[in-house]
Design a protein around this motif. Structure first.
Motif, PDB file in Angstrom:
ATOM      1  N   UNK A 183       0.837  -1.202   0.000  1.00 21.08           N
ATOM      2  CA  UNK A 183       0.000   0.000   0.000  1.00 21.08           C
ATOM      3  C   UNK A 183       0.875   1.257   0.000  1.00 21.08           C
ATOM      4  N   UNK A 184       1.969   1.233   0.766  1.00 23.59           N
ATOM      5  CA  UNK A 184       2.895   2.362   0.796  1.00 23.59           C
ATOM      6  C   UNK A 184       3.499   2.584  -0.592  1.00 23.59           C
ATOM      7  N   UNK A 185       3.902   1.499  -1.258  1.00 22.02           N
ATOM      8  CA  UNK A 185       4.459   1.599  -2.606  1.00 22.02           C
ATOM      9  C   UNK A 185       3.431   2.179  -3.582  1.00 22.02           C
ATOM     10  N   UNK A 186       2.174   1.734  -3.461  1.00 23.95           N
ATOM     11  CA  UNK A 186       1.107   2.262  -4.317  1.00 23.95           C
ATOM     12  C   UNK A 186       0.920   3.756  -4.081  1.00 23.95           C
ATOM     13  N   UNK A 187       0.920   4.178  -2.824  1.00 24.94           N
ATOM     14  CA  UNK A 187       0.733   5.589  -2.501  1.00 24.94           C
ATOM     15  C   UNK A 187       1.905   6.428  -2.998  1.00 24.94           C
ATOM     16  N   UNK A 188       3.130   5.909  -2.875  1.00 23.73           N
ATOM     17  CA  UNK A 188       4.293   6.630  -3.378  1.00 23.73           C
ATOM     18  C   UNK A 188       4.219   6.777  -4.893  1.00 23.73           C
ATOM     19  N   UNK A 189       3.779   5.716  -5.571  1.00 23.80           N
ATOM     20  CA  UNK A 189       3.588   5.793  -7.023  1.00 23.80           C
ATOM     21  C   UNK A 189       2.537   6.821  -7.394  1.00 23.80           C
ATOM     22  N   UNK A 190       1.466   6.857  -6.633  1.00 29.39           N
ATOM     23  CA  UNK A 190       0.403   7.836  -6.889  1.00 29.39           C
ATOM     24  C   UNK A 190       0.909   9.259  -6.652  1.00 29.39           C
ATOM     25  N   UNK A 191       1.719   9.439  -5.610  1.00 31.79           N
ATOM     26  CA  UNK A 191       2.307  10.757  -5.340  1.00 31.79           C
ATOM     27  C   UNK A 191       3.159  11.192  -6.524  1.00 31.79           C
ATOM     28  N   UNK A 192       4.006  10.289  -7.025  1.00 34.20           N
ATOM     29  CA  UNK A 192       4.868  10.627  -8.159  1.00 34.20           C
ATOM     30  C   UNK A 192       4.042  10.996  -9.386  1.00 34.20           C
ATOM     31  N   UNK A 193       2.984  10.237  -9.652  1.00 31.78           N
ATOM     32  CA  UNK A 193       2.128  10.513 -10.805  1.00 31.78           C
ATOM     33  C   UNK A 193       1.446  11.864 -10.643  1.00 31.78           C
ATOM     34  N   UNK A 194       0.908  12.141  -9.454  1.00 36.70           N
ATOM     35  CA  UNK A 194       0.227  13.412  -9.225  1.00 36.70           C
ATOM     36  C   UNK A 194       1.189  14.595  -9.327  1.00 36.70           C
ATOM     37  N   UNK A 195       2.417  14.420  -8.826  1.00 36.01           N
ATOM     38  CA  UNK A 195       3.404  15.495  -8.950  1.00 36.01           C
ATOM     39  C   UNK A 195       3.755  15.737 -10.416  1.00 36.01           C
ATOM     40  N   UNK A 196       3.879  14.662 -11.176  1.00 37.06           N
ATOM     41  CA  UNK A 196       4.161  14.788 -12.606  1.00 37.06           C
ATOM     42  C   UNK A 196       3.009  15.494 -13.319  1.00 37.06           C
ATOM     43  N   UNK A 197       1.781  15.079 -13.017  1.00 35.55           N
ATOM     44  CA  UNK A 197       0.605  15.733 -13.606  1.00 35.55           C
ATOM     45  C   UNK A 197       0.558  17.205 -13.210  1.00 35.55           C
ATOM     46  N   UNK A 198       0.858  17.486 -11.951  1.00 35.46           N
ATOM     47  CA  UNK A 198       0.852  18.865 -11.463  1.00 35.46           C
ATOM     48  C   UNK A 198       1.886  19.707 -12.210  1.00 35.46           C
TER      49      UNK A 198
END
Length: 147
Positions: free
Chosen positions: A48-63
């Motif tokens: 779950x932590x890995x999934x959340x970190x991946x989501x953070x990276x994707x959201x930062x990239x989108x941002x």
């Protein structure tokens, strides 16, 4: 000499010893089960932590991509606003020139006595948003279609 209360053979196990053995076996199995459960829980938590970190990276990239688009749109807006200011200044200057030329024509008409067709300056020049315009396609440059 052996006492009558002691078992005759060392291989015999009393009822109390058997209960302790069963209790120890259940305790050992429970410990193993608890360890396995804890291992699964840690693995699930890590996933779950890995999934959340991946989501953070994707959201930062989108941002970051959105921020670049906003910067581009802002630059285009500033450029268009600057061009509009230049065009407004040119409109004012040309309108003033037209007024001056009309004044010269009126003076020339009075001096010469000849009838001249001097068009009046339409109010729409002073209010360009009211100008009648023909329908023309609006074309954009490649940079303006960045969205």
């Amino acid at each position: 000499m052996t006492s009558p209360k002691q078992p005759q053979s060392a291989n015999l196990v009393s009822d109390g010893d058997l209960r302790y053995a069963n209790l120890d076996e259940r305790k050992r199995k429970r410990m193993i089960s608890n360890r396995e459960s804890a291992r699964r829980s840690r693995a699930k938590k890590q996933q779950r932590l890995d999934e959340l970190l991946g989501e953070i990276n994707k959201l930062q990239s989108d941002n970051n991509a959105i921020m670049k688009k906003i910067d581009g749109a802002t630059q285009m807006f500033v450029g268009a606003e600057s061009q509009n200011n230049v065009l407004r200044a040119q409109l004012t200057e040309l309108t003033d020139r037209l007024h001056s030329l009309n004044s010269v024509l009126h003076i020339a008409q009075e001096v010469s006595g000849l009838a001249m067709d001097i068009p009046e300056i339409p109010d729409t020049l002073l209010e360009p948003w009211k100008l009648p315009c023909s329908v023309q396609p609006i074309t954009t440059s490649f940079n303006m279609n960045m969205f």
